[in-house]
Design a protein around this motif. Structure first.
Motif, PDB file in Angstrom:
ATOM      1  N   CYS A  19     -31.162  14.586 -18.252  1.00  0.00           N
ATOM      2  CA  CYS A  19     -29.718  14.464 -18.400  1.00  0.00           C
ATOM      3  C   CYS A  19     -29.176  13.537 -17.315  1.00  0.00           C
ATOM      4  N   SER A  21     -25.547  12.768 -17.481  1.00  0.00           N
ATOM      5  CA  SER A  21     -24.095  12.848 -17.647  1.00  0.00           C
ATOM      6  C   SER A  21     -23.716  14.312 -17.854  1.00  0.00           C
ATOM      7  N   ASP A  22     -22.443  14.568 -18.103  1.00  0.00           N
ATOM      8  CA  ASP A  22     -22.000  15.931 -18.393  1.00  0.00           C
ATOM      9  C   ASP A  22     -22.608  16.406 -19.707  1.00  0.00           C
ATOM     10  N   CYS A  23     -22.900  17.691 -19.796  1.00  0.00           N
ATOM     11  CA  CYS A  23     -23.404  18.283 -21.034  1.00  0.00           C
ATOM     12  C   CYS A  23     -22.776  19.661 -21.191  1.00  0.00           C
ATOM     13  N   THR A  24     -22.068  19.892 -22.297  1.00  0.00           N
ATOM     14  CA  THR A  24     -21.349  21.152 -22.501  1.00  0.00           C
ATOM     15  C   THR A  24     -22.231  22.286 -22.987  1.00  0.00           C
ATOM     16  N   PHE A  43     -25.206  17.432  -9.046  1.00  0.00           N
ATOM     17  CA  PHE A  43     -24.817  18.094 -10.283  1.00  0.00           C
ATOM     18  C   PHE A  43     -24.330  19.503 -10.002  1.00  0.00           C
ATOM     19  N   TYR A  51     -19.058  24.846 -19.214  1.00  0.00           N
ATOM     20  CA  TYR A  51     -18.793  24.911 -17.774  1.00  0.00           C
ATOM     21  C   TYR A  51     -18.186  26.250 -17.341  1.00  0.00           C
ATOM     22  N   SER A  78     -24.891  24.594 -19.217  1.00  0.00           N
ATOM     23  CA  SER A  78     -24.110  23.355 -19.167  1.00  0.00           C
ATOM     24  C   SER A  78     -24.180  22.788 -17.747  1.00  0.00           C
ATOM     25  N   CYS A  79     -23.841  21.496 -17.625  1.00  0.00           N
ATOM     26  CA  CYS A  79     -23.835  20.874 -16.290  1.00  0.00           C
ATOM     27  C   CYS A  79     -22.831  19.727 -16.250  1.00  0.00           C
ATOM     28  N   ARG A  80     -22.395  19.428 -15.045  1.00  0.00           N
ATOM     29  CA  ARG A  80     -21.520  18.285 -14.787  1.00  0.00           C
ATOM     30  C   ARG A  80     -22.174  17.401 -13.734  1.00  0.00           C
ATOM     31  N   ARG A 147     -12.593  19.652  -8.888  1.00  0.00           N
ATOM     32  CA  ARG A 147     -12.385  18.239  -9.195  1.00  0.00           C
ATOM     33  C   ARG A 147     -10.930  17.887  -8.931  1.00  0.00           C
TER      34      ARG A 147
END
Length: 173
Positions: A19, A21-24, A43, A51, A78-80, A147
């Motif tokens: 990964c 990028s962000d992944c929901t 991350f 999230y 999920s991750c950001r 954020r």
């Protein structure tokens, strides 16, 4: 640009998913996450899709089992990816809706009580940078990714209570 690789088994075994990028929702890619490798960037991992749930901050390195990132279980859904910025600035308030006493922060704070003589943060405005709130002093305990934006009450950042023990800037360590 960041890159993280999730593995179903400990010690980087089993099926994996890369990964950058962000992944929901990771559900289509793997059923559990017992290890991961952050090749670049930083991350935030979440125990539930979209999230939600416990949050875990990971910077570059190898994590051969989920306990190395202080995971409560092998559930990562999920991750950001956290963008790196040079300047950091936030205001936090002792009451909801930006009420009461206000403090401004531009650097790390290992102990809210020692520095500001209070540790309940009910709302905040992150004006620059990305931050981590910790519910205990010295960057320990449950963490919350902040954020840029307005957080009118602690539940807006996923907080279970208003208690914040320490705050640090997210930087590429």
């Amino acid at each position: 640009m960041g890159k993280i690789i999730f593995y179903e088994d400990r010690n980087f075994g089993g099926r994996h998913y890369e990964c950058s990028s962000d992944c929901t929702d990771f559900s289509p890619y793997f059923s559990r996450c017992n290890s991961c490798r952050v090749e670049s960037g930083c991350f935030m991992l979440y125990e539930r899709p979209n999230y939600m749930g416990h949050q875990y901050f990971l910077s570059r390195g190898e994590y051969p089992d989920y306990q190395r990132w202080m995971g409560m279980s092998d559930s990562i859904r999920s991750c950001r990816m956290i963008p790196m910025v040079r300047s950091h600035r936030m205001r936090f308030y002792e009451r909801m809706e930006f009420g009461g006493q206000m403090m401004e922060l531009m650097d790390d704070c290992p102990n809210m009580m020692d520095r500001f003589h209070w540790s309940d943060v009910h709302s905040c405005n992150v004006m620059e940078g990305h931050w981590l709130f910790h519910d205990q002093p010295n960057y320990r305990g449950r963490m919350y990714y902040m954020r840029p934006g307005e957080y009118r009450r602690y539940s807006d950042w996923g907080g279970m209570s208003s208690r914040i023990g320490s705050i640090r800037r997210i930087m590429d360590y």
